[in-house]
Design a protein around this motif. Structure first.
Motif, short mmCIF file in Angstrom:
data_model
loop_
_atom_site.label_atom_id
_atom_site.label_comp_id
_atom_site.label_asym_id
_atom_site.label_seq_id
_atom_site.Cartn_x
_atom_site.Cartn_y
_atom_site.Cartn_z
N LYS A 74 0.83 -1.21 0.00
CA LYS A 74 0.00 0.00 0.00
C LYS A 74 0.87 1.26 0.00
N PHE A 101 -5.43 5.10 7.65
CA PHE A 101 -6.34 4.80 8.76
C PHE A 101 -5.80 3.65 9.60
N ARG A 124 -5.42 2.10 13.84
CA ARG A 124 -6.41 1.80 14.89
C ARG A 124 -7.12 3.09 15.30
N ARG A 167 -14.85 9.21 10.75
CA ARG A 167 -13.47 9.65 10.46
C ARG A 167 -13.15 9.56 8.98
N ASN A 222 -5.03 4.96 2.54
CA ASN A 222 -4.21 3.81 2.88
C ASN A 222 -4.95 3.11 4.04
N ASP A 281 -13.34 -1.84 8.92
CA ASP A 281 -14.47 -2.01 9.83
C ASP A 281 -15.35 -3.21 9.49
N VAL A 286 -11.92 -5.78 12.00
CA VAL A 286 -12.94 -5.71 13.06
C VAL A 286 -13.74 -7.02 13.14
N LEU A 337 -14.22 -7.61 17.07
CA LEU A 337 -14.30 -6.38 17.88
C LEU A 337 -15.74 -5.90 18.02
P1 ADP Z 1 0.20 0.34 8.61
O1 ADP Z 1 0.35 -0.96 9.37
O2 ADP Z 1 -0.76 0.22 7.46
O3 ADP Z 1 1.49 0.96 8.23
P2 ADP Z 1 -0.72 1.60 11.11
O4 ADP Z 1 0.33 0.82 11.84
O5 ADP Z 1 -0.91 3.04 11.40
O6 ADP Z 1 -0.53 1.42 9.53
O7 ADP Z 1 -2.14 0.95 11.41
C1 ADP Z 1 -2.60 -0.16 10.82
C2 ADP Z 1 -3.30 -1.06 11.81
O8 ADP Z 1 -4.51 -0.45 12.24
C3 ADP Z 1 -3.65 -2.35 11.15
O9 ADP Z 1 -3.33 -3.44 11.98
C4 ADP Z 1 -5.15 -2.23 10.96
O10 ADP Z 1 -5.80 -3.45 10.88
C5 ADP Z 1 -5.55 -1.40 12.15
N1 ADP Z 1 -6.84 -0.75 11.97
C6 ADP Z 1 -7.20 0.12 10.99
N2 ADP Z 1 -8.49 0.48 11.10
C7 ADP Z 1 -8.98 -0.19 12.15
C8 ADP Z 1 -10.26 -0.26 12.77
N3 ADP Z 1 -11.29 0.44 12.30
N4 ADP Z 1 -10.39 -1.04 13.86
C9 ADP Z 1 -9.35 -1.75 14.33
N5 ADP Z 1 -8.11 -1.74 13.79
C10 ADP Z 1 -7.93 -0.98 12.72
#
Ligand code: ADP
Length: 267
Positions: free
Chosen positions: A70, A91, A93, A106, A121, A127, A131, A136
């Motif tokens: 990504k 996006f 957590r 959001r 990204n 969700d 999730v 969750l």
């Molecule tokens: P990346 O891993 O893409 O570089 P981040 O570390 O900032 O980015 O965040 C990604 C993590 O956030 C992933 O594990 C993803 O599954 C989690 N995540 C994203 N959106 C949600 C959500 N709505 N609920 C729970 N976890 C989420």
């Protein structure tokens, strides 16, 4: 090429039957890069027109397993495009303020302004993805989200945003190699999170969740594309082509010149 990669609305996505390593008929890597350079040039010009027109926008949603590319897609496809015309949002957590609202809050808050190409990204598909897999929320909660998402994307489309959704499709083996590189290469260590191993263990659950989400939400107005992503160059060409085709069809127009400009010479 893109026709085959699109998930037809109403038809199952069937991820397991889709290729991850295809060259997409582009030949060798060097041919792919040559094609990418041409597409980047076209994208640059089309984007400048979209920006000048400032009436509509494009939203590219990128989803995929960890290490599916990504970040590097964003870095490579948009090379040379005016950064002012692009809007990138990741996006992770949800934070406290985000969890205190509905899951689309959001996302909607950060859709691109008119004139811009927005890149998500990860997105609201987390969700119904992570999730769901991590339980969750209960099934009745994530199940009804498909309906919300289809209608939300309809709203965006009706109001002038073209929504494109891409699943970066990598193989289980390619993910192993990429995650291992994150451990072995000090330059990449920062990208590795122990939870990535957990998500890899749950690979079949994630594939099943996304397969269903893609099937349920590939619509005429906001279709999904499953892009073979084991070869980075083929992935980049496919996504650049998707953007160029979409913008060409949108045909953004620069506003007409003010008639008062006729014949003016700046003293
Ligand atoms: P990346 O891993 O893409 O570089 P981040 O570390 O900032 O980015 O965040 C990604 C993590 O956030 C992933 O594990 C993803 O599954 C989690 N995540 C994203 N959106 C949600 C959500 N709505 N609920 C729970 N976890 C989420």
């Amino acid at each position: 090429m893109l026709d085959e990669l699109q998930v037809r609305p109403g038809e199952p996505a069937r991820l397991a039957e889709r290729e991850t390593k295809s060259r997409l008929g582009l030949g060798e890597k060097s041919d792919g890069y040559a094609r990418l350079a041409e597409l980047q040039e076209q994208l640059r010009e089309l984007q400048a027109h979209l920006f000048g027109e400032s009436r509509r926008s494009v939203l590219l949603i990128l989803q995929g397993m960890d290490s599916s590319g990504k970040d590097s897609t964003i870095r490579r496809v948009f090379e040379g495009v005016n950064p002012q015309g692009v809007w990138v949002r990741g996006f992770g957590r949800p934070e406290e303020a985000e969890l205190a609202r509905d899951y689309l809050w959001r996302v909607h808050r950060d859709v691109p302004r008119r004139g811009k190409i927005g890149i998500f990204n990860r997105s609201h598909y987390e969700d119904v993805g992570v999730v769901r897999v991590k339980e969750l929320v209960p099934p009745e909660v994530w199940q009804r989200r498909y309906h919300h998402i289809r209608e939300f994307e309809r709203l965006l489309t009706d109001e002038g945003t073209r929504v494109l959704k891409v699943w970066l499709h990598i193989s289980h083996e390619e993910q192993r190699a990429r995650l291992q590189r994150r451990i072995d290469d000090p330059e990449r260590n920062w990208k590795f999170e122990p939870e990535d191993i957990e998500a890899r263990r749950d690979w079949p659950l994630y594939q099943a969740a996304y397969e269903e989400a893609i099937t349920e939400t590939s619509t005429d107005w906001a279709p999904w594309y499953v892009i073979p992503a084991d070869r980075r160059w083929a992935r980049d060409v496919a996504i650049a082509q998707l953007l160029v085709d979409t913008l060409t069809e949108m045909d953004p127009q620069l506003p007409p010149a003010d008639p008062r400009l006729q014949g003016i010479t700046i003293p």
